[in-house]
Design an enzyme around this catalytic site. Sequence first.
Site, short mmCIF file in Angstrom:
data_model
loop_
_atom_site.label_atom_id
_atom_site.label_comp_id
_atom_site.label_asym_id
_atom_site.label_seq_id
_atom_site.Cartn_x
_atom_site.Cartn_y
_atom_site.Cartn_z
N CYS A 270 19.96 45.54 26.02
CA CYS A 270 20.85 44.45 25.15
C CYS A 270 20.37 43.33 25.11
O CYS A 270 19.99 42.66 23.92
CB CYS A 270 22.38 44.47 25.83
SG CYS A 270 23.17 46.17 25.95
N VAL A 271 20.42 42.55 26.22
CA VAL A 271 20.09 41.14 26.14
C VAL A 271 18.84 40.75 25.35
O VAL A 271 18.70 39.79 24.54
CB VAL A 271 20.04 40.29 27.40
CG1 VAL A 271 19.85 38.94 27.42
CG2 VAL A 271 21.50 40.47 27.98
#
Length: 447
Positions: A270-271
């Site tokens: 994600c990040v």
Amino acid sequence: MDLEPRIQRKEARICVMGLGYVGLPLAIQFARLGFPVTGLDVNEERVAAIDRGESYIQDVSTAEVAQVVEEGTFHATADPDVLKKMDVIFICVPTPFTKTKTPDLSYVVAASEAIAPCLTPGQLIILQSTTYPGTTEEDVLPILETSGLEAGRDFHLAFSPERTNPGDSKFNVANTPKVVGGLSPRCAELAKLVLEQLMPEVHIVSSPRAAELTKLLENIFRSVNIALINELAKLSERMDIDIWEVIEAASTKPFGFMPFYPGPGVGGHCVPVDPYYLFWKSREYDFYLRFIELAAELNQGMPYHVLAKITEALNAAGKTLRQARVLVLGVSFKPDVDDARNSPAQRVIELLLSSGARVSYNDPRIAQFTVGRDVFYRDAQTLTSIPLTEELMEIQDCVVIVAGHKSYDYDWIVTHAPLVVDTMNATRGVKANREKIFRVGAPSPPL
Ligand SMILES: NC(=O)c1ccc[n+]([C@@H]2O[C@H](COP(=O)([O-])OP(=O)(O)OC[C@H]3O[C@@H](n4cnc5c(N)ncnc54)[C@H](O)[C@@H]3O)[C@@H](O)[C@H]2O)c1
């Protein structure tokens, strides 16, 4: 029969496409409630594991899978033909980026193309894969409408971002509120109704685009704040200030502050990935998001800083990085998870190997770890986790804590390692031998 009463009676047939970190827990939760759930995955090994009642995801136990498979509320298949018989279809397939960090929507496109020929009137499709604003309406919808059916009239379409946090013992699918945006108010209402069966709160936004941007805001917020603290951590080292002490002190403020922590970089699905989805899309609007690249630059610079820290520690011991034996502890993308995708440890190890160090690693959850990518270290190689023993520690020149798992005994590690580089203050509780520890974001021990 109308979808609404079928959902209320838990008779709606639910299909989860993509049985990974996001899809499998979702499928299990619906099956536990008694919904008839079909998991559809292109990975035959995963399908076979489900058939045997086995889990391959840390946050789902084998007992949980076995129970719903035995009760007959959950089964898996690789045959997309099942889509024809479904009432609700969740798409939970990967949304990675390419080597040059542009969005790779190929999995979402393939899933949509699998649904289109099977689409039947009244079905509800909910995209959950993280993506840029516009995907549901500009990429998924036209593919689904090749069926001849019209979205919002003949079938329902919505986007609802996923908030799974692997390894989190407090928050899970059942106690984390969800956001949903539908193509029409009816699409949103139906998606809310089905999600409400699982979640405490479902918040409706006006469109799929707003829901898509909500997810990206959440992850960009994390990326930018982690980058800020990583930058301050490097400054703290130069100023001889301990950033960890400063964060702890700032956290005593009961309003207007939220702690973020420095580390070896950001990883996972994600990040490091999602912000680029927005960065890419924004250019279509003559808009260049400066925060995203700035944060990425700072976060992606951390493995290089870790390398500098290891070099500094070895220097202090009168050694060079070349030929040094370096043991990396923890290669998952964050502590206490079994997921090593985009892990900062990968770049740390590649940089160490490129510098001529002799690298090995230990991770209780990751038995094998492949490193080596074109520009950084051309010869791909798969390393195998080695057991921690006193003898192993003692022959190292430096031990580097990259993912600070809770299961590690840090007193033991610091006692037996000649030198420790700690990228995330995992050794904070260790009292003895602190002169051996070089921490990111903190003054180095005196020479
Ligand atoms: N992992 C997380 O913590 C997390 C958190 C929030 C959001 N997300 C997002 O959720 C999405 C899924 O992530 P994940 O971590 O579960 O991925 P994953 O790789 O763990 O699982 C995806 C699954 O989809 C399957 N798949 C691929 N193409 C398919 C197709 N056409 N039909 C059926 N199955 C197919 C794969 O075989 C795999 O089993 C991504 O968009 C990700 O960004 C992930």
